[in-house]
Structure formats: C-alpha cells, structure tokens
Design an enzyme around this catalytic site. Structure first.
Site, PDB file in Angstrom:
ATOM      1  NE  ARG A 131     -16.703   6.199  -8.645  1.00 16.01           N
ATOM      2  CZ  ARG A 131     -16.480   7.516  -8.742  1.00 16.01           C
ATOM      3  NH1 ARG A 131     -16.570   8.129  -9.881  1.00 16.01           N
ATOM      4  NH2 ARG A 131     -16.200   8.207  -7.666  1.00 16.01           N
ATOM      5  NE  ARG A 161     -20.775  10.209 -13.483  1.00 17.35           N
ATOM      6  CZ  ARG A 161     -19.912  11.096 -13.026  1.00 17.35           C
ATOM      7  NH1 ARG A 161     -20.193  12.376 -13.078  1.00 17.35           N
ATOM      8  NH2 ARG A 161     -18.758  10.708 -12.514  1.00 17.35           N
ATOM      9  NE  ARG A 206     -26.597  10.538 -10.441  1.00 15.66           N
ATOM     10  CZ  ARG A 206     -26.939  11.773 -10.066  1.00 15.66           C
ATOM     11  NH1 ARG A 206     -28.185  12.040  -9.735  1.00 15.66           N
ATOM     12  NH2 ARG A 206     -26.021  12.723 -10.012  1.00 15.66           N
ATOM     13  CG  ASP A 256     -19.225   8.595  -2.813  1.00 14.52           C
ATOM     14  OD1 ASP A 256     -19.022   8.464  -4.022  1.00 14.52           O
ATOM     15  OD2 ASP A 256     -18.560   9.365  -2.085  1.00 14.52           O
ATOM     16  CE1 TYR A 279     -13.354  14.674  -2.615  1.00 10.72           C
ATOM     17  CE2 TYR A 279     -12.231  12.829  -1.560  1.00 10.72           C
ATOM     18  CZ  TYR A 279     -12.600  13.517  -2.706  1.00 10.72           C
ATOM     19  OH  TYR A 279     -12.202  13.061  -3.929  1.00 10.72           O
TER      20      TYR A 279
HETATM   21  O1  CP3 Z   1     -18.891   1.056  -9.016  1.00 12.10           O
HETATM   22  C1  CP3 Z   1     -18.227   1.346  -7.995  1.00 12.10           C
HETATM   23  O2  CP3 Z   1     -16.993   1.424  -8.002  1.00 12.10           O
HETATM   24  C2  CP3 Z   1     -18.962   1.500  -6.675  1.00 12.10           C
HETATM   25  C3  CP3 Z   1     -19.406   2.779  -6.299  1.00 12.10           C
HETATM   26  C4  CP3 Z   1     -18.441   3.895  -5.912  1.00 12.10           C
HETATM   27  C5  CP3 Z   1     -18.763   5.253  -6.142  1.00 12.10           C
HETATM   28  N1  CP3 Z   1     -17.798   6.023  -5.552  1.00 12.10           N
HETATM   29  C6  CP3 Z   1     -19.958   5.742  -6.865  1.00 12.10           C
HETATM   30  C7  CP3 Z   1     -19.974   7.118  -7.390  1.00 12.10           C
HETATM   31  C8  CP3 Z   1     -17.218   3.856  -5.242  1.00 12.10           C
HETATM   32  C9  CP3 Z   1     -16.398   2.670  -4.802  1.00 12.10           C
HETATM   33  C10 CP3 Z   1     -16.842   5.213  -4.993  1.00 12.10           C
HETATM   34  C11 CP3 Z   1     -15.630   5.602  -4.254  1.00 12.10           C
HETATM   35  C12 CP3 Z   1     -15.250   7.011  -4.175  1.00 12.10           C
HETATM   36  N2  CP3 Z   1     -16.045   8.090  -4.062  1.00 12.10           N
HETATM   37  C13 CP3 Z   1     -13.907   7.457  -4.129  1.00 12.10           C
HETATM   38  C14 CP3 Z   1     -12.682   6.560  -4.151  1.00 12.10           C
HETATM   39  C15 CP3 Z   1     -12.342   6.095  -5.512  1.00 12.10           C
HETATM   40  C16 CP3 Z   1     -11.839   7.153  -6.436  1.00 12.10           C
HETATM   41  O3  CP3 Z   1     -12.521   7.406  -7.446  1.00 12.10           O
HETATM   42  O4  CP3 Z   1     -10.771   7.723  -6.167  1.00 12.10           O
HETATM   43  C17 CP3 Z   1     -13.928   8.852  -4.026  1.00 12.10           C
HETATM   44  C18 CP3 Z   1     -12.726   9.770  -3.974  1.00 12.10           C
HETATM   45  C19 CP3 Z   1     -15.297   9.249  -3.973  1.00 12.10           C
HETATM   46  C20 CP3 Z   1     -15.833  10.617  -3.810  1.00 12.10           C
HETATM   47  C21 CP3 Z   1     -16.616  11.022  -4.977  1.00 12.10           C
HETATM   48  N3  CP3 Z   1     -17.852  10.518  -5.310  1.00 12.10           N
HETATM   49  C22 CP3 Z   1     -16.269  11.991  -5.947  1.00 12.10           C
HETATM   50  C23 CP3 Z   1     -14.975  12.779  -5.974  1.00 12.10           C
HETATM   51  C24 CP3 Z   1     -17.316  12.047  -6.868  1.00 12.10           C
HETATM   52  C25 CP3 Z   1     -17.456  13.012  -8.012  1.00 12.10           C
HETATM   53  C26 CP3 Z   1     -16.568  12.657  -9.139  1.00 12.10           C
HETATM   54  C27 CP3 Z   1     -17.339  11.888 -10.155  1.00 12.10           C
HETATM   55  O5  CP3 Z   1     -16.831  10.883 -10.650  1.00 12.10           O
HETATM   56  O6  CP3 Z   1     -18.455  12.358 -10.447  1.00 12.10           O
HETATM   57  C28 CP3 Z   1     -18.294  11.076  -6.476  1.00 12.10           C
HETATM   58  C29 CP3 Z   1     -19.557  10.781  -7.163  1.00 12.10           C
HETATM   59  C30 CP3 Z   1     -19.826   9.356  -7.526  1.00 12.10           C
HETATM   60  N4  CP3 Z   1     -19.567   8.257  -6.747  1.00 12.10           N
HETATM   61  C31 CP3 Z   1     -20.434   8.914  -8.743  1.00 12.10           C
HETATM   62  C32 CP3 Z   1     -20.534   7.512  -8.661  1.00 12.10           C
HETATM   63  C33 CP3 Z   1     -21.163   6.580  -9.655  1.00 12.10           C
HETATM   64  C34 CP3 Z   1     -20.971   9.818  -9.857  1.00 12.10           C
HETATM   65  C35 CP3 Z   1     -22.225  10.430  -9.338  1.00 12.10           C
HETATM   66  C36 CP3 Z   1     -23.294  10.658 -10.366  1.00 12.10           C
HETATM   67  O7  CP3 Z   1     -24.009   9.708 -10.761  1.00 12.10           O
HETATM   68  O8  CP3 Z   1     -23.479  11.825 -10.729  1.00 12.10           O
END
Ligand code: CP3
Length: 353
Positions: free
Chosen positions: A33, A37, A46, A83, A159
């Site tokens: 990540r 944000r 965004r 994602d 999910y």
């Molecule tokens: O920078 C990076 O690592 C690359 C991008 C990336 C995202 N999600 C962007 C993202 C990666 C590699 C992921 C993987 C991901 N997504 C996982 C596995 C890693 C982990 O965290 O366990 C999982 C379980 C998800 C599913 C997911 N996506 C969830 C549960 C959420 C909501 C939780 C949160 O942090 O908001 C997301 C949203 C998400 N994916 C965001 C980002 C930057 C936030 C979205 C936003 O901008 O509002």
C-alpha cells in the site's frame, strides 16, 4: 533501444537480484500500500475518478498514483495500482467500494449464483490494467522493479461469499465445510481467472508477482492445505510453465507455523511475513530456505521516532544479512505521516550489510 525496453535492464534491480538468490549491498525496500490515502497527492488524484474502481480502470490515473510514492521515496519497486477484487468484478459479480465501508459485493452463496459468473469476459474487462502496466514499464527508472499482483483464490473467495470483509471469514468457512464440492468450483473458477490475469500482467511488463493471501489465518490444517496451498501451487506451476524465471512472492498472512508447509508445497520464490511472525524463527526456519519479505509493524510507522528507528534496526540486524526484502507486515494505514515513510526509507537505504 526502444522506449519499451528502458525498464528492462534487470542488472540494476536489487529486488529481482534478491529474488534470484544474489546477495546485494542492502535489502531492497518497497511497502505494501505504498500508494494510497496517506499521500495527499493520492487523495487529490482520487477525486478525478468517479470512484475507486474507476481509478483502477483508468490507466493514466492508475499510472500516476503508482508513481507518486516513487517521486517522494527511493523505493526499489513499484506495485501496480489495482485491487484484488477486480477478479470478481471481471467475473461479473457486483462489486462496489463504499466510502468509509470498504468493498461490498453481492454474495455468491449457491451453485446457481456461481453459474452466473463467467470467465469469458475477464481478459477484455481487465485490459485497462495491462495498459497501466505498459505505461509503468516505460516510465520507471532502470533500478526499479515492477510488481504485479493478485489475491490468492481463498482470500478473493472470502469476499465473494461473505460480501464484505469480516474478522473471521465465517460465511466462507462454513460454506467450505458444508459444501466442499460447490466451494471447490468457486476456487477453481477464481484460480483459472487469476492464472490468465497474471500471465497477461507479465506479458504487459510485470517482473515479479505477489499473491496476497490476506485471510489465510484461522484455518484447520486440511482446509489450509486445500483452499490456500493447493490453488496457490496451481497458480505458481502455471506461471512457471508459461513464464519461467518470473519470481512469485506469497503472502500467507496469519498462517503462523503453517508458513512452513506453505513454503514447502506451493513453489513460491519468496515468502511475505506478517507482523506477528517472530524474526528469529523466520530467520532460522524460513530464510534458510528462501528470501523473506517483511515485517515491520505498520503502526510503528504511524508512531515514528525512536520506536520506528529501533524496530527497523531490529529487522535489519536479524534478517538483513540474509536474503531479505524490507517491507511492512501489512499495508500502510491512511493515518501514516509521509515523513515517517521518508525516514524509514532513508534508514534502510543507507544501511549496509
Ligand atoms: O499500493 C499498493 O499496495 C497497490 C495497490 C493495492 C490496493 N489494494 C489499493 C487499494 C493492493 C496491492 C491492494 C490489495 C488488496 N485489496 C488486498 C490485499 C492486501 C491487504 O491489504 O490485505 C485486499 C484484502 C484488498 C481488498 C480491499 N481493497 C479492501 C478490504 C479495501 C478497503 C480497505 C481500505 O484500506 O480502504 C480496499 C480498498 C483499497 N485498495 C484502497 C487502496 C488504495 C483504498 C481505497 C480508497 O482510495 O478509498
């Protein structure tokens, strides 16, 4: 040299060299990540997208947010901005990201609902992601490795069945116990989609793949074997066959001592350690077999100061002399001050073996 090949000189890439077993001057560093944000520039970009999925599917914006952390910090890798839930979206399941709520999916709970999901449209649906990778491949400096990724089928399935994140994945675990044949069909579908998605990512420029098994915890051994290890092994074997030499990092978060079996049976090239894995144990039991990645506490990164410096030093002292990729034990959280990330990257990049 064509612009396409600018990023292809792999001799300067610390991450790739580490994954191939070479010892380099210091551990490479990237952070799960690392785009997101906690960066004001991310929050700004965004807003140009309709919603989070639109951001993932708009190559210009996805390239931009992938590059943002690299402009600030001297990182050794960029991870594709996308994602793990793009796979269910591409299979035709209804996926939405709700502000402050995280992902919400229309749950798949019966054979009938499963039948409605189709592999046919996956490649077309995910084509924009390949455009993002091609854009990144051209834009990245020659020492930076481009990482592609997907969720492991088990984690994606949690999910798909549960409809949202849950602390214990109960709906999915009950489904898997009650109807293992039905659940196997779901896992097989996600595994097939993931294999073609990752092959396309590599063709578009991804040099390393990470498989996120974020919900690998809590399973009894036979379940862990069947739902986490076996599909992961199938993905790794398929990638090795079509794209030999592209390393795969597996991240079985929360697997505990199950990581031993995961490493022995999946064929992954490196293992990601979550924050709870004891460092000496990881050094003796895992790093003796393959490169390890991790596992700084993301909350030490929020705290900063002495706590961050001391924890980082402990990581480097214990793992840094072997095959080690510096990373967190889970993703950066939104309240992380960007200056703390800068301090961490400076400390790791100035450390020497
Ligand atoms: O920078 C990076 O690592 C690359 C991008 C990336 C995202 N999600 C962007 C993202 C990666 C590699 C992921 C993987 C991901 N997504 C996982 C596995 C890693 C982990 O965290 O366990 C999982 C379980 C998800 C599913 C997911 N996506 C969830 C549960 C959420 C909501 C939780 C949160 O942090 O908001 C997301 C949203 C998400 N994916 C965001 C980002 C930057 C936030 C979205 C936003 O901008 O509002």
């Amino acid at each position: 040299m064509s612009s396409q090949s600018l990023n292809k000189d792999q001799s300067q890439k610390r991450l790739l060299k580490t994954l191939r077993g070479e010892v380099v001057d210091r551990p490479p560093i990237w952070l799960m990540r690392q785009a997101g944000r906690y960066l004001p520039e991310y929050r700004k970009t965004r807003k140009q997208a309709r919603d989070f999925l639109d951001l993932c599917y708009t190559p210009d914006l996805a390239v931009e947010v992938t590059l943002q952390p690299l402009r600030r910090f001297d990182l050794d890798a960029a991870i594709l901005f996308a994602d793990i839930l793009l796979i269910p979206d591409a299979l035709g399941q209804n996926v939405a990201f709700k502000e402050g709520e995280g992902p919400v999916l229309e749950p798949v709970t019966s054979a009938e609902e499963l039948q409605a999901l189709k592999l046919d449209n996956v490649a077309t649906h995910l084509a924009p992601i390949m455009e993002t990778l091609r854009g990144l491949s051209k834009a990245l400096p020659s020492h930076v490795t481009l990482i592609g990724f997907a969720g492991s089928p088990w984690t994606v399935a949690t999910y798909m069945v549960n409809g949202r994140g849950s602390p214990d994945q109960r709906a999915t675990r009950i489904f898997a116990h009650k109807d293992s044949v039905g659940f196997q069909a779901l896992i097989d579908l996600v595994t097939d989609a993931t294999i073609s998605y990752l092959r396309a990512q590599i063709d578009a420029g991804a040099e390393v793949i990470q498989l996120f098994d974020s919900w690998a915890a809590h399973m009894p051994d036979p379940q862990f074997k069947r739902w986490s290890i076996e599909p992961t092994a199938r993905i790794v074997a398929a990638l090795n066959e079509s794209h030999p030499g592209v390393p795969v990092i597996g991240f079985p978060r929360g697997a505990g001592a199950g990581a031993l079996r995961y490493v022995a049976e999946t064929g992954i090239n490196a293992v990601g350690l979550d924050t709870g894995v004891p460092l000496e144990w990881a050094r003796d039991e895992l790093q003796s077999k393959l490169p390890v990645q991790g596992n700084l506490d993301p909350f030490a990164l929020v705290a900063g100061g002495d706590a961050l410096r001391d924890e980082t030093e402990r990581q480097l002292k214990t793992l840094g002399n072997g095959s080690h990729i510096f990373n967190l034990g889970h993703g950066i959280v939104p309240e992380t001050p960007p200056e703390h990330v800068g301090a961490l990257v400076d400390q790791v990049t100035s450390w020497r073996r």
